[in-house]
Design a protein around this motif. Structure first.
Motif, mmCIF file in Angstrom:
data_model
loop_
_atom_site.group_PDB
_atom_site.id
_atom_site.type_symbol
_atom_site.label_atom_id
_atom_site.label_comp_id
_atom_site.label_asym_id
_atom_site.label_seq_id
_atom_site.Cartn_x
_atom_site.Cartn_y
_atom_site.Cartn_z
ATOM 1 N N GLY A 84 0.816 -1.207 0.000
ATOM 2 C CA GLY A 84 0.000 0.000 0.000
ATOM 3 C C GLY A 84 0.849 1.255 0.000
ATOM 4 N N VAL A 85 1.904 1.265 0.808
ATOM 5 C CA VAL A 85 2.822 2.406 0.821
ATOM 6 C C VAL A 85 3.479 2.555 -0.554
ATOM 7 N N ALA A 86 3.934 1.439 -1.109
ATOM 8 C CA ALA A 86 4.580 1.482 -2.432
ATOM 9 C C ALA A 86 3.609 1.974 -3.487
ATOM 10 N N ARG A 87 2.365 1.528 -3.427
ATOM 11 C CA ARG A 87 1.360 1.945 -4.414
ATOM 12 C C ARG A 87 1.143 3.456 -4.356
ATOM 13 N N ARG A 88 1.070 3.996 -3.151
ATOM 14 C CA ARG A 88 0.874 5.447 -3.012
ATOM 15 C C ARG A 88 2.059 6.219 -3.586
ATOM 16 N N HIS A 89 3.266 5.743 -3.314
ATOM 17 C CA HIS A 89 4.452 6.442 -3.823
ATOM 18 C C HIS A 89 4.520 6.373 -5.346
ATOM 19 N N PHE A 90 4.268 5.197 -5.915
ATOM 20 C CA PHE A 90 4.313 5.063 -7.371
ATOM 21 C C PHE A 90 3.208 5.891 -8.026
ATOM 22 N N ALA A 91 2.036 5.937 -7.389
ATOM 23 C CA ALA A 91 0.931 6.726 -7.950
ATOM 24 C C ALA A 91 1.245 8.220 -7.893
ATOM 25 N N GLU A 92 1.868 8.659 -6.822
ATOM 26 C CA GLU A 92 2.147 10.087 -6.649
ATOM 27 C C GLU A 92 3.339 10.558 -7.467
ATOM 28 N N HIS A 93 4.385 9.737 -7.516
ATOM 29 C CA HIS A 93 5.639 10.167 -8.149
ATOM 30 C C HIS A 93 5.908 9.505 -9.499
ATOM 31 N N GLY A 94 5.058 8.565 -9.889
ATOM 32 C CA GLY A 94 5.236 7.889 -11.168
ATOM 33 C C GLY A 94 6.062 6.623 -11.032
ATOM 34 N N THR A 95 5.860 5.720 -11.975
ATOM 35 C CA THR A 95 6.573 4.446 -11.919
ATOM 36 C C THR A 95 8.070 4.615 -12.136
ATOM 37 N N GLU A 96 8.474 5.717 -12.774
ATOM 38 C CA GLU A 96 9.894 5.969 -12.994
ATOM 39 C C GLU A 96 10.483 6.880 -11.919
ATOM 40 N N GLY A 97 9.646 7.712 -11.306
ATOM 41 C CA GLY A 97 10.171 8.722 -10.394
ATOM 42 C C GLY A 97 10.194 8.339 -8.930
ATOM 43 N N ALA A 98 9.394 7.371 -8.521
ATOM 44 C CA ALA A 98 9.320 7.005 -7.112
ATOM 45 C C ALA A 98 10.646 6.415 -6.626
ATOM 46 N N SER A 99 11.036 6.795 -5.422
ATOM 47 C CA SER A 99 12.301 6.345 -4.844
ATOM 48 C C SER A 99 12.107 5.060 -4.043
ATOM 49 N N TYR A 100 12.888 4.058 -4.372
ATOM 50 C CA TYR A 100 12.821 2.775 -3.649
ATOM 51 C C TYR A 100 13.183 2.977 -2.181
ATOM 52 N N ASN A 101 14.227 3.741 -1.912
ATOM 53 C CA ASN A 101 14.662 3.957 -0.527
ATOM 54 C C ASN A 101 13.593 4.678 0.288
ATOM 55 N N LYS A 102 12.920 5.662 -0.327
ATOM 56 C CA LYS A 102 11.867 6.380 0.394
ATOM 57 C C LYS A 102 10.661 5.480 0.645
ATOM 58 N N ILE A 103 10.389 4.591 -0.294
ATOM 59 C CA ILE A 103 9.258 3.671 -0.117
ATOM 60 C C ILE A 103 9.495 2.748 1.065
ATOM 61 N N ILE A 104 10.664 2.099 1.096
ATOM 62 C CA ILE A 104 10.906 1.138 2.183
ATOM 63 C C ILE A 104 11.027 1.850 3.524
ATOM 64 N N GLU A 105 11.553 3.085 3.502
ATOM 65 C CA GLU A 105 11.631 3.852 4.755
ATOM 66 C C GLU A 105 10.233 4.170 5.260
ATOM 67 N N ALA A 106 9.344 4.622 4.355
ATOM 68 C CA ALA A 106 7.974 4.960 4.751
ATOM 69 C C ALA A 106 7.218 3.728 5.228
ATOM 70 N N ALA A 107 7.576 2.559 4.703
ATOM 71 C CA ALA A 107 6.906 1.317 5.100
ATOM 72 C C ALA A 107 7.507 0.709 6.357
ATOM 73 N N GLY A 108 8.565 1.338 6.871
ATOM 74 C CA GLY A 108 9.198 0.822 8.083
ATOM 75 C C GLY A 108 9.996 -0.444 7.848
ATOM 76 N N VAL A 109 10.598 -0.545 6.670
ATOM 77 C CA VAL A 109 11.379 -1.726 6.310
ATOM 78 C C VAL A 109 12.844 -1.314 6.180
ATOM 79 N N SER A 110 13.736 -2.042 6.842
ATOM 80 C CA SER A 110 15.153 -1.735 6.723
ATOM 81 C C SER A 110 15.655 -2.159 5.346
ATOM 82 N N LYS A 111 16.781 -1.587 4.919
ATOM 83 C CA LYS A 111 17.340 -1.963 3.623
ATOM 84 C C LYS A 111 17.700 -3.435 3.590
#
Length: 219
Positions: free
Chosen positions: A19-46
């Protein structure tokens, strides 16, 4: 696809991450969304993230697969048509259900085109594929003089154009409600049906084409 360890997470945790990833991809685009920001927002360590996904594209695939499945669920199963009224009723019902789903899930419209584009044919083009295609051809509602692959591709193009048009209207309605010109319920599906009926039916058959060629030769 996600790695096996992701599938072993509790369902609630999986949905939270997606769900967090979906929101980021929808807001920033499939090319623009940051993987690091997604996992950080989801509370997932690298470290944990790379136990769940091979990387950003793997996560994006999981998100788009989920969007696509929800679109198919909204569209509903194909029910064999007994006559033209049945065929039209299924189209109208499926179109309305899909439109309602997109209104209620505002992230899905932003990702729908990418999700559909990853497959050979999206939800609506499925109608001119089996099993809907034989019904349509039997009822004289889907032409037989055009290559099947070309007809599916043309249908997909029309659907995507209609989706973009509807999404633009929805956005206008949210931002400038007093200036919105969004169609009444049922009007957008009706307009889409009008376009597709012309594309599929076209009153063009191989016999008619041959007859036209014969008349040209005669002149």
């Amino acid at each position: 696809m996600p790695l096996p360890r992701f599938d072993r997470l509790p369902a609630e945790r999986r949905e939270l991450i997606l769900g967090v990833a979906r929101r980021h991809f929808a807001e920033h685009g499939t090319e623009g969304a940051s993987y690091n920001k997604i996992i950080e927002a989801a509370g997932v360590s690298k470290t944990a993230a790379y136990h769940y996904f091979d990387g950003r594209e793997d996560l994006l695939t999981a998100v788009l697969d989920g969007v696509f499945e929800r679109l198919l669920d909204a569209l509903g199963p194909w029910v064999p048509a007994r006559d033209e009224a049945d065929f039209r009723a299924w189209f109208a019902g499926g179109s309305a259900a899909l439109a309602a789903h997109l209104r209620d899930h505002p992230e899905d419209p932003a990702l729908a085109d990418a999700a559909i584009g990853r497959t050979h044919a999206g939800p609506w083009p499925r109608m001119v594929r089996r099993p809907g295609q034989p019904d349509g051809q039997r009822l004289g509602m889907i032409r037989t003089d055009v290559d099947h692959g070309l007809l599916v591709s043309a249908t997909a193009a029309v659907i995507r154009a209609a989706d973009a048009w509807a999404l633009a209207r929805m956005t206008t309605e949210r931002v400038l409600p007093e200036a919105a010109d969004f169609p009444e319920d049922g009007e957008a599906p009706a307009q889409l049906w009008c376009l597709l009926y012309g594309l599929w039916g076209g009153a063009v058959t191989a016999a008619a084409t041959t007859a036209g060629e014969d008349r040209t030769d005669a002149r």
